[in-house]
Scaffold this motif. Structure first.
Motif, mmCIF file in Angstrom:
data_model
loop_
_atom_site.group_PDB
_atom_site.id
_atom_site.type_symbol
_atom_site.label_atom_id
_atom_site.label_comp_id
_atom_site.label_asym_id
_atom_site.label_seq_id
_atom_site.Cartn_x
_atom_site.Cartn_y
_atom_site.Cartn_z
ATOM 1 N N GLU A 137 0.827 -1.198 0.000
ATOM 2 C CA GLU A 137 0.000 0.000 0.000
ATOM 3 C C GLU A 137 0.864 1.251 0.000
ATOM 4 N N PRO A 138 0.381 2.342 -0.603
ATOM 5 C CA PRO A 138 1.165 3.596 -0.648
ATOM 6 C C PRO A 138 1.532 4.086 0.746
ATOM 7 N N TYR A 139 2.712 4.686 0.838
ATOM 8 C CA TYR A 139 3.168 5.290 2.083
ATOM 9 C C TYR A 139 2.563 6.689 2.220
ATOM 10 N N ASN A 140 2.557 7.221 3.444
ATOM 11 C CA ASN A 140 1.922 8.505 3.719
ATOM 12 C C ASN A 140 2.958 9.496 4.240
ATOM 13 N N LEU A 141 3.204 10.544 3.445
ATOM 14 C CA LEU A 141 4.156 11.569 3.852
ATOM 15 C C LEU A 141 3.658 12.394 5.035
ATOM 16 N N GLY A 142 2.378 12.254 5.358
ATOM 17 C CA GLY A 142 1.861 12.942 6.533
ATOM 18 C C GLY A 142 2.253 12.252 7.821
ATOM 19 N N LYS A 143 2.752 11.009 7.719
ATOM 20 C CA LYS A 143 3.119 10.244 8.903
ATOM 21 C C LYS A 143 4.604 9.947 9.008
ATOM 22 N N MET A 144 5.332 10.118 7.910
ATOM 23 C CA MET A 144 6.773 9.832 7.927
ATOM 24 C C MET A 144 7.467 10.655 6.859
ATOM 25 N N THR A 145 8.774 10.802 7.001
ATOM 26 C CA THR A 145 9.551 11.568 6.032
ATOM 27 C C THR A 145 9.820 10.734 4.790
ATOM 28 N N ASP A 146 10.182 11.404 3.706
ATOM 29 C CA ASP A 146 10.504 10.678 2.482
ATOM 30 C C ASP A 146 11.732 9.788 2.669
ATOM 31 N N LYS A 147 12.676 10.231 3.502
ATOM 32 C CA LYS A 147 13.856 9.407 3.797
ATOM 33 C C LYS A 147 13.450 8.130 4.524
ATOM 34 N N ARG A 148 12.514 8.229 5.449
ATOM 35 C CA ARG A 148 12.015 7.060 6.173
ATOM 36 C C ARG A 148 11.279 6.118 5.227
ATOM 37 N N ILE A 149 10.555 6.669 4.272
ATOM 38 C CA ILE A 149 9.828 5.852 3.311
ATOM 39 C C ILE A 149 10.797 5.048 2.439
ATOM 40 N N VAL A 150 11.860 5.693 1.982
ATOM 41 C CA VAL A 150 12.873 4.992 1.187
ATOM 42 C C VAL A 150 13.455 3.831 1.984
ATOM 43 N N LYS A 151 13.748 4.081 3.260
ATOM 44 C CA LYS A 151 14.318 3.029 4.106
ATOM 45 C C LYS A 151 13.348 1.865 4.273
ATOM 46 N N LEU A 152 12.053 2.175 4.437
ATOM 47 C CA LEU A 152 11.060 1.113 4.582
ATOM 48 C C LEU A 152 10.913 0.300 3.301
ATOM 49 N N ALA A 153 10.880 0.981 2.159
ATOM 50 C CA ALA A 153 10.778 0.275 0.883
ATOM 51 C C ALA A 153 11.997 -0.618 0.667
ATOM 52 N N LEU A 154 13.149 -0.142 1.118
ATOM 53 C CA LEU A 154 14.380 -0.925 0.974
ATOM 54 C C LEU A 154 14.373 -2.140 1.894
ATOM 55 N N THR A 155 14.067 -1.922 3.181
ATOM 56 C CA THR A 155 14.197 -2.997 4.171
ATOM 57 C C THR A 155 13.019 -3.969 4.165
#
Length: 243
Positions: A137-155
């Motif tokens: 499901e799409p990530y939400n920039l209202g709840k996390m930073t774009d850097k955090r999203i990249v890390k989640l997609a990676l890990t």
């Protein structure tokens, strides 16, 4: 003098045999097209970013079936890519059937023609590019930073998928590149109402490093130290420094 004659005969026989081997290879491959450069393939994946929001994903069984049908219908004069596909079909099939069990959020694949490509890394080393994994499901920039999203997609998605490459054997194949598509929504106040914005996260690494990582012999930090990571949006693609 006798030794010179023997040497001359040996060289003549070798030359004839070598020429015959080249002729047989030519007959086998036909007019083989040169493999594309990996960077060209990366940009192709970037151009297909809208697949995340506009296309229905493909399930893994349909991918395997399509590859099998293609192999069965190959012409006698095969291209270089066709020969590589035939040679690597078993580990490639294993990847697609296994990656959904190794990844916590990826279950489907996005592509137009095929979800893989054999290409050249820096025009010198054979590489396999797998560019169709869809994150959850799409990530939400209202709840996390774009850097955090990249890390989640990676890990959560990209790195776990590498474990499904365990049946590839290091030989002529030197590098593997893997891309995952993911989407971001922005629920922050004042954010533009653009809907889901797609991104493509790509890892390029030596197959030997990927196998060591999958076997637990090196950490993700060790893998990333010698790898290349790229992030693409609809406008450009840039290399990331994740250290």
């Amino acid at each position: 003098m006798k030794n010179l004659m023997v040497l001359a005969i040996f060289l003549f026989v070798y030359a004839v045999a070598h020429a015959q081997d080249k002729s047989n290879l030519s007959k086998q491959t036909g007019k083989a097209e040169a493999l594309p450069n990996l960077q060209t393939c990366l940009h192709t994946a970037q151009h297909n970013l809208r697949l995340f929001t506009e296309s229905q994903p493909n399930d893994v069984n349909s991918i395997v079936k399509e590859i099998e049908l293609y192999i069965d219908s190959m012409p006698k004069n095969k291209t270089t890519a066709d020969l590589l596909l035939s040679k690597n079909f078993a580990p490639l099939r294993h990847f697609f059937l296994t990656t959904t069990n190794k990844t916590s959020v990826a279950a489907e694949f996005l592509y137009t023609v095929a979800p893989y490509n054999f290409c050249m890394y820096n025009d010198t080393a054979l590489s396999l590019y797998l560019w169709a994994v869809k994150d959850g499901e799409p990530y939400n920039l209202g709840k996390m930073t774009d850097k955090r999203i990249v890390k989640l997609a990676l890990t959560n998605c990209l790195l776990p998928s590498l474990a499904a490459l365990d049946e590839f054997k290091e030989g002529e194949l030197k590098y593997v590149a893997l891309s995952v598509y993911y989407g971001c929504k922005d629920s922050r106040e004042g954010a533009p109402k653009t809907g889901t914005v797609p991104y493509c996260l790509t890892l390029v690494a030596r197959l030997s490093d990927i196998q060591q990582y999958a076997a637990g012999l090196i950490t993700d930090k060790g893998l990333l130290a010698n790898a290349e990571v790229y992030l693409a949006d609809e406008e450009d693609m840039r290399r990331l420094n994740l250290e």
